[in-house]
Design an enzyme around this catalytic site. Structure first.
Site, PDB file in Angstrom:
ATOM      1  N   MET A   1       0.791  -1.152   0.185  1.00  0.00           N
ATOM      2  CA  MET A   1      -0.041  -0.129   0.097  1.00  0.00           C
ATOM      3  C   MET A   1       0.675   1.169   0.011  1.00  0.00           C
ATOM      4  SD  MET A   1      -3.491  -0.571   2.420  1.00  0.00           S
ATOM      5  CE  MET A   1      -2.107  -1.109   3.832  1.00  0.00           C
ATOM      6  N   CYS A   2       0.333   2.959   0.275  1.00  0.00           N
ATOM      7  CA  CYS A   2       1.129   4.118  -0.097  1.00  0.00           C
ATOM      8  C   CYS A   2       0.883   3.660   1.114  1.00  0.00           C
ATOM      9  CB  CYS A   2      -0.091   4.893  -0.512  1.00  0.00           C
ATOM     10  SG  CYS A   2      -0.539   4.166  -2.560  1.00  0.00           S
TER      11      CYS A   2
END
Length: 259
Positions: A1-2
């Site tokens: 994920m970011c």
């Protein structure tokens, strides 16, 4: 994920130290190589920097490590693409105008069935679930309030909306109107407030240490929010999934009592 990064401060403050720790995770110590963005709120305006290159390789990111832009509120994001191609249009943070204010949004996570959240006059430019959700949130505010409400009212509505998104997927969210910094945790988000007496801190991702007492005054209050703690020798506070925090002028704001 970011990964997410934000700052709220009671005096104009640069974020060079924390940003140095974050950008190393953009393709060097982490897999978030699909672009990055940084937004600074300044009196009367907003500065935005974005690049589709990894932050660890971006000349613009390296420039911002050394260019001391001072701001009361900063929101930053490094991207690991899952919905939407790698492009500037899909690079966070995103911005929209509402009630004469520039709102900024960044999202960590993934919501597969994001089109279940219907849009109104706010429409995405790119193809990410994140920008779609931001447009939906702005539409909910616009629908509920004809003009800018007290801060507590829009934050209550945004929290209710974030809980709906949380049920549909993972949505760690940063949002600001330039006055307050709102942070919602869906899976992972932490914060720290630095104030007098200031000490030293060392970054987790690179061998950089700072003595905050040399670059602050006794009245300074600075809060930093990040997906993962950026330093190895400070105590960070985890936000629980489904909970949110609000910071104004660097200070953690107590939520109003539930009726």
């Amino acid at each position: 994920m970011c990964e997410l990064l934000a700052m709220s401060a009671n005096v104009p403050t640069d974020i060079c130290f924390s940003f140095t720790g974050l950008l190393r995770r953009g393709g060097a110590t982490g897999p978030h190589k699909d672009g990055w963005g940084l937004v600074f709120y300044e009196t009367g305006g907003v500065r935005e920097f974005k690049d589709h290159l990894p932050s660890s390789e971006s000349p613009i990111a390296k420039f911002l490590q050394e260019y001391s832009i001072k701001s009361h509120i900063v929101i930053s994001h490094i991207r690991q693409a899952n919905v939407g191609k790698v492009s500037l249009a899909n690079t966070h943070p995103f911005q929209r105008e509402l009630w004469g204010k520039q709102w900024t949004f960044a999202h960590n996570g993934q919501v597969n069935d994001f089109k279940q959240f219907p849009l109104s006059r706010f429409q995405p430019v790119g193809s990410t679930d994140s920008e779609h959700l931001f447009c939906w949130l702005m539409g909910q505010l616009d629908k509920q309030f004809s003009s800018a409400p007290p801060m507590e009212q829009w934050q209550k509505l945004i929290h209710e909306c974030c809980l709906q998104i949380h049920k549909a997927g993972i949505a760690n969210i940063l949002l600001s109107d330039g006055d307050a910094l709102f942070a919602f945790c869906s899976s992972k988000l932490s914060w720290i407030t630095r104030k007098a007496p200031f000490g030293t801190a060392r970054l987790a991702d690179t061998d950089v240490t700072i003595d905050f007492s040399r670059v602050t005054s006794a009245d300074d209050v600075v809060s930093v929010i990040a997906t993962e703690p950026l330093t190895i020798d400070e105590t960070w506070h985890a936000i629980l999934p489904g909970e949110y925090c609000v910071f104004v002028d660097g200070k953690f704001m107590d939520k109003p009592a539930q009726s």
